[in-house]
Design an enzyme around this catalytic site. Structure first.
Site, PDB file in Angstrom:
ATOM      1  N   CYS A  79       0.176  -4.798  35.478  1.00  0.00           N
ATOM      2  CA  CYS A  79      -1.561  -5.204  35.132  1.00  0.00           C
ATOM      3  C   CYS A  79      -1.013  -5.365  33.617  1.00  0.00           C
ATOM      4  CB  CYS A  79      -2.123  -4.427  36.244  1.00  0.00           C
ATOM      5  SG  CYS A  79      -3.871  -4.827  36.267  1.00  0.00           S
ATOM      6  N   HIS A 188      -0.568  -4.540  41.559  1.00  0.00           N
ATOM      7  CA  HIS A 188      -0.247  -3.038  41.526  1.00  0.00           C
ATOM      8  C   HIS A 188       0.713  -2.574  43.021  1.00  0.00           C
ATOM      9  CE1 HIS A 188      -3.087  -1.695  38.479  1.00  0.00           C
ATOM     10  NE2 HIS A 188      -4.084  -2.801  38.846  1.00  0.00           N
ATOM     11  N   GLU A 190       1.875   0.348  43.207  1.00  0.00           N
ATOM     12  CA  GLU A 190       1.221   1.113  43.930  1.00  0.00           C
ATOM     13  C   GLU A 190       0.430   1.599  45.095  1.00  0.00           C
ATOM     14  OE1 GLU A 190      -1.713   0.699  40.112  1.00  0.00           O
ATOM     15  OE2 GLU A 190       0.692   0.267  40.701  1.00  0.00           O
TER      16      GLU A 190
END
Length: 206
Positions: A79, A188, A190
């Site tokens: 990001c 992202h 994650e």
């Protein structure tokens, strides 16, 4: 060992948990000496570009990051960690970045429309990636996979050959890069469920 830079901004624990979920140990550190000798380095980030650069500078991380990248060890930006790699950002003025990847960070236009419907800024939620070149992060990831985004700014590389994926949101923008040992995503991993975990696993296996 995977090392995650703690410079006071970023979803550090969620990134660490993502790596742990796919079988890799990951340490979070605010020590630039640990960053400089890391086997694999991760720079996550949320917030304002200038504030993040100030924190990196004040924490003594700038030279450590450049040293890591120059030795060819794997580097992953996430990001804002992607945007910080670039020469400069136009977020709230003009601010210098790390200068590792030539190019600028630009803001999405407020008047973007699709089929007569105004698009919201920030670009937030799930969207697809189109694979432009086979980055090591994307091994086993299908073209058109959906990943999770939260951002108002996007990167505009000078060299189109560093673009690994693109995404459509009112325009086609660079959603990840790959240049030698440097990889970074606007989305992202994650937060991107199985696709994102697969990307983190690919990085851990480098």
């Amino acid at each position: 060992m995977i090392t995650i830079i703690d410079y006071g901004m970023g979803n550090l624990r969620s990134v660490q948990k993502g790596f742990e979920k796919v079988g890799f140990s990951a340490e979070v550190t605010a020590d630039p000496r640990v960053v400089e000798r890391a086997d694999k380095l991760v720079l996550p980030g949320v917030g304002a570009f200038k504030d993040c650069m100030d924190n990196l500078r004040n924490g003594g991380f700038i030279d450590a990051i450049h040293s890591h990248v120059s030795t060819g060890r794997p580097f992953l930006g996430i990001c804002l960690g992607l945007q910080l790699l670039f020469t400069e950002s136009e977020e709230f003025g003009c601010h210098q970045g790390l200068g590792i990847i030539p190019g600028k960070v630009r803001r999405f236009a407020e008047d973007m429309e699709v089929a007569g419907e105004r698009l919201k800024v920030p670009h937030m939620g799930w969207n697809q990636i189109s694979i432009e070149q086979p980055s090591p992060l994307l091994r086993g990831v299908a073209d058109g996979s959906a990943v999770y985004f939260v951002h108002s700014y996007y990167v505009d590389p000078e060299n189109p050959e560093v673009v690994a994926t693109t995404t459509d949101y009112g325009q086609r923008f660079c959603s990840s890069i790959w240049h030698d040992n440097v990889m970074a995503t606007q989305f992202h991993p994650e937060k991107s469920q199985q696709v994102g975990l697969h990307i983190l696993k690919n990085f851990g296996e480098l």
